[in-house]
Write a protein that holds these residues in place. Structure first.
Motif, mmCIF file in Angstrom:
data_model
loop_
_atom_site.group_PDB
_atom_site.id
_atom_site.type_symbol
_atom_site.label_atom_id
_atom_site.label_comp_id
_atom_site.label_asym_id
_atom_site.label_seq_id
_atom_site.Cartn_x
_atom_site.Cartn_y
_atom_site.Cartn_z
ATOM 1 N N ILE A 1 0.841 -1.202 0.000
ATOM 2 C CA ILE A 1 0.000 0.000 0.000
ATOM 3 C C ILE A 1 0.876 1.252 0.000
ATOM 4 O O ILE A 1 0.616 2.204 -0.741
ATOM 5 N N ALA A 2 1.935 1.248 0.796
ATOM 6 C CA ALA A 2 2.832 2.403 0.844
ATOM 7 C C ALA A 2 3.539 2.611 -0.486
ATOM 8 O O ALA A 2 3.699 3.747 -0.942
ATOM 9 N N ILE A 3 3.951 1.526 -1.125
ATOM 10 C CA ILE A 3 4.609 1.640 -2.427
ATOM 11 C C ILE A 3 3.646 2.200 -3.460
ATOM 12 O O ILE A 3 3.982 3.115 -4.208
ATOM 13 N N TYR A 4 2.443 1.660 -3.492
ATOM 14 C CA TYR A 4 1.457 2.088 -4.495
ATOM 15 C C TYR A 4 1.095 3.557 -4.321
ATOM 16 O O TYR A 4 1.055 4.317 -5.293
ATOM 17 N N VAL A 5 0.860 3.977 -3.089
ATOM 18 C CA VAL A 5 0.493 5.377 -2.838
ATOM 19 C C VAL A 5 1.678 6.298 -3.118
ATOM 20 O O VAL A 5 1.519 7.350 -3.756
ATOM 21 N N SER A 6 2.874 5.905 -2.675
ATOM 22 C CA SER A 6 4.027 6.785 -2.888
ATOM 23 C C SER A 6 4.413 6.882 -4.358
ATOM 24 O O SER A 6 4.969 7.892 -4.789
ATOM 25 N N MET A 7 4.129 5.843 -5.145
ATOM 26 C CA MET A 7 4.381 5.942 -6.584
ATOM 27 C C MET A 7 3.511 7.022 -7.213
ATOM 28 O O MET A 7 3.961 7.751 -8.098
ATOM 29 N N PHE A 8 2.278 7.137 -6.760
ATOM 30 C CA PHE A 8 1.403 8.171 -7.298
ATOM 31 C C PHE A 8 1.772 9.544 -6.758
ATOM 32 O O PHE A 8 1.741 10.533 -7.503
ATOM 33 N N VAL A 9 2.107 9.632 -5.483
ATOM 34 C CA VAL A 9 2.458 10.925 -4.891
ATOM 35 C C VAL A 9 3.723 11.487 -5.523
ATOM 36 O O VAL A 9 3.806 12.675 -5.843
ATOM 37 N N MET A 10 4.720 10.608 -5.734
ATOM 38 C CA MET A 10 5.995 11.051 -6.307
ATOM 39 C C MET A 10 6.011 11.010 -7.829
ATOM 40 O O MET A 10 6.998 11.389 -8.443
ATOM 41 N N ARG A 11 4.941 10.519 -8.418
ATOM 42 C CA ARG A 11 4.823 10.384 -9.878
ATOM 43 C C ARG A 11 6.021 9.644 -10.463
ATOM 44 O O ARG A 11 6.716 10.128 -11.354
ATOM 45 N N TYR A 12 6.224 8.460 -9.936
ATOM 46 C CA TYR A 12 7.382 7.650 -10.312
ATOM 47 C C TYR A 12 6.924 6.279 -10.780
ATOM 48 O O TYR A 12 6.152 5.604 -10.096
ATOM 49 N N ARG A 13 7.373 5.861 -11.951
ATOM 50 C CA ARG A 13 7.117 4.545 -12.545
ATOM 51 C C ARG A 13 5.638 4.260 -12.752
ATOM 52 O O ARG A 13 5.191 3.131 -12.591
ATOM 53 N N LEU A 14 4.901 5.272 -13.113
ATOM 54 C CA LEU A 14 3.472 5.090 -13.335
ATOM 55 C C LEU A 14 3.175 4.378 -14.647
ATOM 56 O O LEU A 14 2.087 3.858 -14.841
ATOM 57 N N LYS A 15 4.133 4.345 -15.564
ATOM 58 C CA LYS A 15 3.921 3.672 -16.845
ATOM 59 C C LYS A 15 4.394 2.227 -16.836
ATOM 60 O O LYS A 15 4.285 1.541 -17.838
ATOM 61 N N ASN A 16 4.904 1.770 -15.708
ATOM 62 C CA ASN A 16 5.349 0.391 -15.586
ATOM 63 C C ASN A 16 4.122 -0.491 -15.326
ATOM 64 O O ASN A 16 3.556 -0.490 -14.233
ATOM 65 N N LEU A 17 3.724 -1.245 -16.327
ATOM 66 C CA LEU A 17 2.496 -2.032 -16.249
ATOM 67 C C LEU A 17 2.582 -3.110 -15.183
ATOM 68 O O LEU A 17 1.592 -3.372 -14.483
ATOM 69 N N LEU A 18 3.746 -3.733 -15.023
ATOM 70 C CA LEU A 18 3.906 -4.772 -14.016
ATOM 71 C C LEU A 18 3.604 -4.233 -12.620
ATOM 72 O O LEU A 18 2.821 -4.829 -11.868
ATOM 73 N N LEU A 19 4.194 -3.104 -12.271
ATOM 74 C CA LEU A 19 3.978 -2.542 -10.942
ATOM 75 C C LEU A 19 2.556 -2.026 -10.760
ATOM 76 O O LEU A 19 1.988 -2.137 -9.675
ATOM 77 N N MET A 20 1.992 -1.469 -11.806
ATOM 78 C CA MET A 20 0.628 -0.944 -11.700
ATOM 79 C C MET A 20 -0.416 -2.052 -11.540
ATOM 80 O O MET A 20 -1.485 -1.818 -11.000
ATOM 81 N N LEU A 21 -0.114 -3.247 -12.010
ATOM 82 C CA LEU A 21 -1.060 -4.355 -11.870
ATOM 83 C C LEU A 21 -0.806 -5.183 -10.619
ATOM 84 O O LEU A 21 -1.748 -5.632 -9.962
ATOM 85 N N ILE A 22 0.451 -5.393 -10.288
ATOM 86 C CA ILE A 22 0.757 -6.313 -9.195
ATOM 87 C C ILE A 22 0.660 -5.656 -7.815
ATOM 88 O O ILE A 22 0.332 -6.329 -6.834
ATOM 89 N N MET A 23 0.905 -4.354 -7.700
ATOM 90 C CA MET A 23 0.850 -3.702 -6.391
ATOM 91 C C MET A 23 -0.546 -3.733 -5.766
ATOM 92 O O MET A 23 -0.676 -4.044 -4.584
ATOM 93 N N PRO A 24 -1.610 -3.428 -6.497
ATOM 94 C CA PRO A 24 -2.939 -3.534 -5.864
ATOM 95 C C PRO A 24 -3.298 -4.965 -5.467
ATOM 96 O O PRO A 24 -3.926 -5.180 -4.426
ATOM 97 N N VAL A 25 -2.863 -5.941 -6.254
ATOM 98 C CA VAL A 25 -3.149 -7.344 -5.920
ATOM 99 C C VAL A 25 -2.425 -7.734 -4.638
ATOM 100 O O VAL A 25 -3.023 -8.340 -3.730
ATOM 101 N N ILE A 26 -1.159 -7.374 -4.534
ATOM 102 C CA ILE A 26 -0.398 -7.685 -3.324
ATOM 103 C C ILE A 26 -0.953 -6.904 -2.134
ATOM 104 O O ILE A 26 -0.992 -7.419 -1.006
ATOM 105 N N ALA A 27 -1.409 -5.672 -2.358
ATOM 106 C CA ALA A 27 -1.988 -4.873 -1.269
ATOM 107 C C ALA A 27 -3.250 -5.534 -0.721
ATOM 108 O O ALA A 27 -3.447 -5.585 0.499
ATOM 109 N N VAL A 28 -4.087 -6.044 -1.597
ATOM 110 C CA VAL A 28 -5.298 -6.734 -1.148
ATOM 111 C C VAL A 28 -4.924 -7.979 -0.346
ATOM 112 O O VAL A 28 -5.531 -8.265 0.700
ATOM 113 N N LEU A 29 -3.928 -8.717 -0.802
ATOM 114 C CA LEU A 29 -3.473 -9.894 -0.058
ATOM 115 C C LEU A 29 -2.883 -9.501 1.301
ATOM 116 O O LEU A 29 -3.124 -10.192 2.299
#
Length: 101
Positions: free
Chosen positions: A54-82
């Motif tokens: 959750i911290a990684i996903y939120v900080s990626m949006f706050v810092m506008r970093y690696r938002l175009k990386n499809l792997l991170l954009m798909l896997i972070m919410p799944v891992i956060a839910v888990l």
């Protein structure tokens, strides 16, 4: 039993703080001396699996970093839910799955 809850909460907070610091440091060192972008997806995914998704996903949006990386954009919410699911299961069970008798 209360000590186990406190230790677990401190662990989750420490991992999330580390996750924010990791994203910040990766953003600061995003481009090396040759002008090539570095990749550190493994560190981010490992930290996410340890409880900092959750911290990684939120900080990626706050810092506008690696938002175009499809792997991170798909896997972070799944891992956060888990992560949230396992935290709920741990608190509801009273951490009885840790007791070995």
């Amino acid at each position: 039993m209360v000590l186990l809850y406190v230790i677990f909460i401190v662990y989750i907070l420490a991992v999330n703080v580390f996750a924010i610091i990791l994203v910040k440091s990766q953003k600061d060192e995003a481009i090396d001396e040759n002008g090539k972008a570095k990749s550190g997806d493994g560190k981010l995914i490992l930290t996410a699996m340890l409880g900092g998704a959750i911290a990684i996903y939120v900080s990626m949006f706050v810092m506008r970093y690696r938002l175009k990386n499809l792997l991170l954009m798909l896997i972070m919410p799944v891992i956060a839910v888990l992560n949230v699911y396992f935290c709920i299961v741990a608190f509801r069970s009273g951490f009885t799955f840790f007791v070995v008798a």
